[in-house]
Motif scaffolding. Structure first.
Motif, mmCIF file in Angstrom:
data_model
loop_
_atom_site.group_PDB
_atom_site.id
_atom_site.type_symbol
_atom_site.label_atom_id
_atom_site.label_comp_id
_atom_site.label_asym_id
_atom_site.label_seq_id
_atom_site.Cartn_x
_atom_site.Cartn_y
_atom_site.Cartn_z
ATOM 1 N N THR A 53 -10.112 -69.943 -4.967
ATOM 2 C CA THR A 53 -10.000 -71.501 -4.783
ATOM 3 C C THR A 53 -10.122 -72.655 -4.654
ATOM 4 O OG1 THR A 53 -9.604 -71.723 -2.306
ATOM 5 C CG2 THR A 53 -8.295 -70.262 -3.403
ATOM 6 N N GLU B 67 -11.501 -74.845 -2.664
ATOM 7 C CA GLU B 67 -12.324 -74.538 -1.608
ATOM 8 C C GLU B 67 -13.310 -73.899 -1.173
ATOM 9 O OE1 GLU B 67 -8.996 -76.591 -0.702
ATOM 10 O OE2 GLU B 67 -9.107 -74.159 -0.740
ATOM 11 N N ASP B 68 -13.296 -72.567 -2.246
ATOM 12 C CA ASP B 68 -14.168 -71.405 -2.134
ATOM 13 C C ASP B 68 -15.460 -72.133 -3.316
ATOM 14 O OD1 ASP B 68 -12.692 -69.566 -0.308
ATOM 15 O OD2 ASP B 68 -11.337 -69.192 -2.349
ATOM 16 N N THR C 23 -5.318 -70.905 -9.747
ATOM 17 C CA THR C 23 -5.341 -72.073 -8.932
ATOM 18 C C THR C 23 -5.306 -73.602 -9.056
ATOM 19 O OG1 THR C 23 -7.562 -71.100 -7.547
ATOM 20 C CG2 THR C 23 -8.017 -73.553 -7.462
#
Length: 208
Positions: free
Chosen positions: A171, A173-174, A191
C-alpha cells in the motif's frame, strides 16, 4: 530517504471497473513509466491483441513495456521484455530465445532464487510477496520488511548487483519503509486501481 521518485512498475489487472488497457493508461497518466501486462490463464491470441494496444500506448508515454510469461510473443511483437514467474520458462532458456536486447525479469522469494536468476542472466528481480495478496494463487511465504533486508544483505555479501522490485499487497503507506530496506523499486496493481482516483494515486506514489 532522499527526495527521489519511486521507481514504479505497474502490473495490469482486470477489474469490474477497469479493463487492462484502462488500468495501464491511468498509471501512465499518473507518471508511471513501466507497465507489465499480466493476463494469466488467457489464450495467447487474446494476450497478443491486448499487448499490441498496450505497446502503442506505452510508446506514446515513452514507457517500458513488459509482458508476463509469453517469451515468444515478446520476441514476435518486439516488446521491451518479459517477466517470468517461478512456474514459467527458466530465465536462461528465455535468454537463449531473446538474446541480449530484451529485458528479462524473474520472480524471487528467497536469496537462492535471486542468485539463480542472476547467474541465468536476469536483468531485474520481482521479489515478494511483501504481504498476503489476492491477485496470486499459490502464494510463496510472505517476506515483510525483514525478508527484504535479509535478501539485500545477502546480495551485498555475494556481490550481486541487480535491481530488486518489491511486490505483493503493498500500500501507499508501506512504500517509504520498503524503500529503506534497499530495494530499487515497487510493483503495484490493486493499490492504484482501488483508489478513488487512480491517476492522482499514481502521482502521489511517484512523488513520495
Amino acid at each position: 530517504m532522499e527526495d527521489k521518485t519511486v521507481e514504479l512498475q505497474f502490473i495490469t489487472h482486470f477489474t469490474d471497473t477497469y479493463s487492462y488497457y484502462d488500468s495501464a493508461r491511468m498509471a501512465l497518466e499518473g507518471g508511471c513509466r513501466w507497465v507489465q501486462l499480466r493476463m494469466k490463464d488467457t489464450p495467447v491470441d487474446e494476450v497478443e491483441r491486448e499487448a499490441i494496444r498496450l505497446q502503442r500506448l506505452c510508446k506514446d508515454y515513452g514507457a517500458t513495456f513488459i509482458i508476463d510469461d509469453h517469451v515468444e510473443l515478446v520476441k514476435k511483437i518486439h516488446a521491451d521484455g518479459v517477466h517470468l514467474g517461478q512456474k514459467d520458462m527458466p530465465v536462461a532458456e528465455a535468454r537463449k530465445i531473446l538474446g541480449k536486447e530484451f529485458i528479462i525479469g524473474g520472480t524471487a522469494n528467497t536469496f537462492n532464487d535471486v542468485k539463480m536468476h542472476y547467474e541465468a542472466g536476469a536483468d531485474y528481480i520481482g521479489c515478494g510477496p511483501f504481504r498476503f495478496t489476492t491477485t496470486k494463487k499459490n502464494l510463496s511465504p510472505v517476506l515483510g520488511l525483514e525478508g527484504y533486508r535479509s535478501i539485500i544483505q545477502q546480495m551485498r555479501k555475494a556481490d550481486i548487483h541487480l535491481p530488486i522490485v518489491a511486490i505483493g499487497g503493498i500500500t501507499l503507506e508501506d512504500i517509504p519503509s520498503i524503500m529503506e530496506t534497499g530495494v530499487t523499486g515497487i510493483a503495484l496493481s490493486g493499490t492504484i486501481l482501488r483508489a478513488e482516483d487512480p491517476v492522482a494515486e499514481t502521482k502521489r506514489i511517484m512523488n513520495l
